[in-house]
Design a protein around this motif. Structure first.
Motif, mmCIF file in Angstrom:
data_model
loop_
_atom_site.group_PDB
_atom_site.id
_atom_site.type_symbol
_atom_site.label_atom_id
_atom_site.label_comp_id
_atom_site.label_asym_id
_atom_site.label_seq_id
_atom_site.Cartn_x
_atom_site.Cartn_y
_atom_site.Cartn_z
ATOM 1 N N VAL A 153 30.641 52.816 34.099
ATOM 2 C CA VAL A 153 31.075 51.796 33.142
ATOM 3 C C VAL A 153 32.534 51.426 33.382
ATOM 4 C CG1 VAL A 153 31.518 51.319 30.699
ATOM 5 C CG2 VAL A 153 29.382 52.419 31.388
ATOM 6 N N ALA A 154 33.371 52.436 33.631
ATOM 7 C CA ALA A 154 34.794 52.176 33.878
ATOM 8 C C ALA A 154 34.984 51.298 35.108
ATOM 9 C CB ALA A 154 35.541 53.499 34.051
ATOM 10 N N ASN A 155 34.232 51.586 36.159
ATOM 11 C CA ASN A 155 34.342 50.785 37.392
ATOM 12 C C ASN A 155 33.865 49.353 37.178
ATOM 13 O OD1 ASN A 155 35.512 52.583 39.244
ATOM 14 N ND2 ASN A 155 33.563 53.606 39.589
ATOM 15 N N MET A 156 32.808 49.179 36.374
ATOM 16 C CA MET A 156 32.329 47.831 36.096
ATOM 17 C C MET A 156 33.383 47.052 35.307
ATOM 18 S SD MET A 156 29.508 47.586 37.671
ATOM 19 C CE MET A 156 29.086 45.939 37.076
ATOM 20 N N LEU A 157 33.997 47.680 34.318
ATOM 21 C CA LEU A 157 35.015 47.000 33.505
ATOM 22 C C LEU A 157 36.234 46.629 34.338
ATOM 23 C CD1 LEU A 157 34.831 49.135 30.235
ATOM 24 C CD2 LEU A 157 34.166 46.739 30.494
ATOM 25 N N ARG A 158 36.526 47.424 35.349
ATOM 26 C CA ARG A 158 37.667 47.130 36.225
ATOM 27 C C ARG A 158 37.491 45.799 36.950
ATOM 28 N NH1 ARG A 158 38.386 51.275 40.536
ATOM 29 N NH2 ARG A 158 40.227 50.023 41.029
ATOM 30 N N LEU A 159 36.247 45.396 37.174
ATOM 31 C CA LEU A 159 35.989 44.137 37.891
ATOM 32 C C LEU A 159 36.580 42.941 37.154
ATOM 33 C CD1 LEU A 159 32.268 44.663 38.992
ATOM 34 C CD2 LEU A 159 34.349 45.038 40.343
ATOM 35 N N LEU A 160 36.764 43.074 35.846
ATOM 36 C CA LEU A 160 37.328 41.974 35.063
ATOM 37 C C LEU A 160 38.815 41.786 35.348
ATOM 38 C CD1 LEU A 160 35.514 42.586 31.649
ATOM 39 C CD2 LEU A 160 34.871 41.047 33.517
ATOM 40 N N VAL A 166 37.813 35.351 42.643
ATOM 41 C CA VAL A 166 37.095 36.486 43.242
ATOM 42 C C VAL A 166 35.905 36.863 42.354
ATOM 43 C CG1 VAL A 166 37.284 38.857 44.060
ATOM 44 C CG2 VAL A 166 39.215 37.293 44.333
ATOM 45 N N GLN A 167 36.104 36.814 41.037
ATOM 46 C CA GLN A 167 34.989 37.071 40.132
ATOM 47 C C GLN A 167 33.839 36.106 40.398
ATOM 48 O OE1 GLN A 167 35.756 37.574 35.923
ATOM 49 N NE2 GLN A 167 37.790 38.441 36.281
ATOM 50 N N GLN A 168 34.175 34.851 40.691
ATOM 51 C CA GLN A 168 33.145 33.847 40.937
ATOM 52 C C GLN A 168 32.336 34.201 42.189
ATOM 53 O OE1 GLN A 168 32.490 31.250 38.743
ATOM 54 N NE2 GLN A 168 30.635 31.136 39.988
ATOM 55 N N HIS A 179 32.262 45.558 46.802
ATOM 56 C CA HIS A 179 33.339 44.765 47.413
ATOM 57 C C HIS A 179 34.481 44.585 46.407
ATOM 58 C CE1 HIS A 179 30.001 43.222 50.091
ATOM 59 N NE2 HIS A 179 30.941 43.482 50.984
ATOM 60 N N GLY A 180 34.107 44.266 45.158
ATOM 61 C CA GLY A 180 35.116 44.025 44.125
ATOM 62 C C GLY A 180 35.958 45.249 43.871
ATOM 63 N N LEU A 195 41.924 37.965 51.016
ATOM 64 C CA LEU A 195 41.106 39.020 51.600
ATOM 65 C C LEU A 195 39.631 38.844 51.203
ATOM 66 C CD1 LEU A 195 41.067 41.518 53.340
ATOM 67 C CD2 LEU A 195 41.538 42.900 51.312
ATOM 68 N N ALA A 196 39.398 38.425 49.965
ATOM 69 C CA ALA A 196 38.027 38.183 49.499
ATOM 70 C C ALA A 196 37.381 37.051 50.289
ATOM 71 C CB ALA A 196 38.032 37.858 48.006
ATOM 72 N N GLU A 197 38.140 35.989 50.525
ATOM 73 C CA GLU A 197 37.622 34.856 51.311
ATOM 74 C C GLU A 197 37.302 35.281 52.744
ATOM 75 O OE1 GLU A 197 40.585 31.867 51.008
ATOM 76 O OE2 GLU A 197 40.262 31.483 48.866
ATOM 77 N N GLN A 198 38.165 36.125 53.313
ATOM 78 C CA GLN A 198 37.921 36.615 54.668
ATOM 79 C C GLN A 198 36.657 37.478 54.704
ATOM 80 O OE1 GLN A 198 41.642 38.611 55.445
ATOM 81 N NE2 GLN A 198 42.515 36.843 56.508
#
Length: 281
Positions: A153-160, A166-168, A179-180, A195-198
């Protein structure tokens, strides 16, 4: 959520949990409003078409769940079935009418989607955040509520904490939650979008991103060391704190005094960090 024995209505509805106060009827789809707490924001058109064709042939096998609200009905669970029924041109749908609160409605919508693994990573993270806020839950309690581990759960919340662009990419399925999480390890957040685009352009896997993040972080550390030599112990503690809080942490020390700076990007991110501090106190 109360559960009765598998008899009567529940025998008809199969896996749908039925309560003693539930009512069952076919109701007009035109009288059903969307669930404002629906965590899922994207629906696969092809899958909806397939489901609508099945409904057109065999009807809706499992009823949706609704609640009465202001003289109409508000959807609680079963949005895909409702959309597919509308797409099939049917005017009525079988429904269980249940008396529940706003918070319970939110829980139903979240758990239904989690059980069907229909949410993308950002939708799932946002759903956890909304549920934790609505119920005033600590991460450990939230994890128990949704049947997940606290680190998950903590790792999922970090994605915000990722930039919206990058979220998109996670919402569109071009990057995974793995990846996130790897991108969140970047010390220089300004490099994250590039880096996300690459990663998308070169079809990098998670391991490849982690390696690139490590290289970039070493470059940052090297430049920092050249500018101002730092205590190895302090750097080690910073890394541990960054891993714990899921964000950049700086320990600044001078003449036996100093301060710890914990970076946050939004009000929600600040609340998440404060909850972590309270849990450890």
């Amino acid at each position: 959520m109360k559960t009765t024995s598998k008899s009567g209505l529940q025998a008809i509805f199969g896996e749908t949990t039925v309560e003693e106060t539930d009512q069952f009827k076919h109701i007009p789809v035109s009288q059903i409003d969307a669930n404002p707490y629906q965590p899922r924001q994207q629906f696969d058109d092809e899958q909806l078409t397939e489901l609508s064709q099945s409904i057109d042939q065999s009807g809706v096998i499992q009823p949706i769940i609704v609640r009465r609200k202001e003289g109409r009905y508000e959807l609680v669970a079963g949005e895909r079935r409702l959309r597919a029924t509308q797409l099939a041109g049917h005017q009525h749908i079988p429904a269980i009418i249940r008396e529940i609160t706003d918070v319970e409605s939110m829980e139903y919508a979240l758990l239904e989607n989690l059980q069907r693994t229909n949410l993308n990573p950002i939708e799932e993270a946002q759903a956890y955040e909304k549920l934790a806020t609505a119920l005033d839950l600590k991460q450990s309690d939230l994890a128990k509520r949704v049947g997940k581990s606290r680190p998950y759960v903590a790792n999922m919340l970090r994605l915000l904490n990722l930039p919206e662009t990058v979220q998109q990419l996670l919402i569109d399925g071009q990057l995974s939650n793995g990846h996130g999480r790897a991108l969140l390890g970047l010390k220089n957040r300004s490099q994250m979008e590039l880096l996300a685009e690459q990663a998308v352009h070169h079809y990098w896997n998670v391991r490849q991103i982690e390696k690139k993040v490590q290289q970039l972080n070493e470059d940052v550390s090297h430049e920092t060391k050249k500018a101002t030599p730092r205590n190895i112990f302090i750097e080690s503690e910073e890394r541990q704190l960054e891993q714990f809080f899921g964000t950049k942490v700086q320990i600044k020390q001078s003449n036996n005094r100093g301060k710890i700076e914990i970076e946050f990007m939004t009000d929600e991110d600040l609340e998440r960090i404060l909850q972590l501090i309270k849990q450890e106190s």
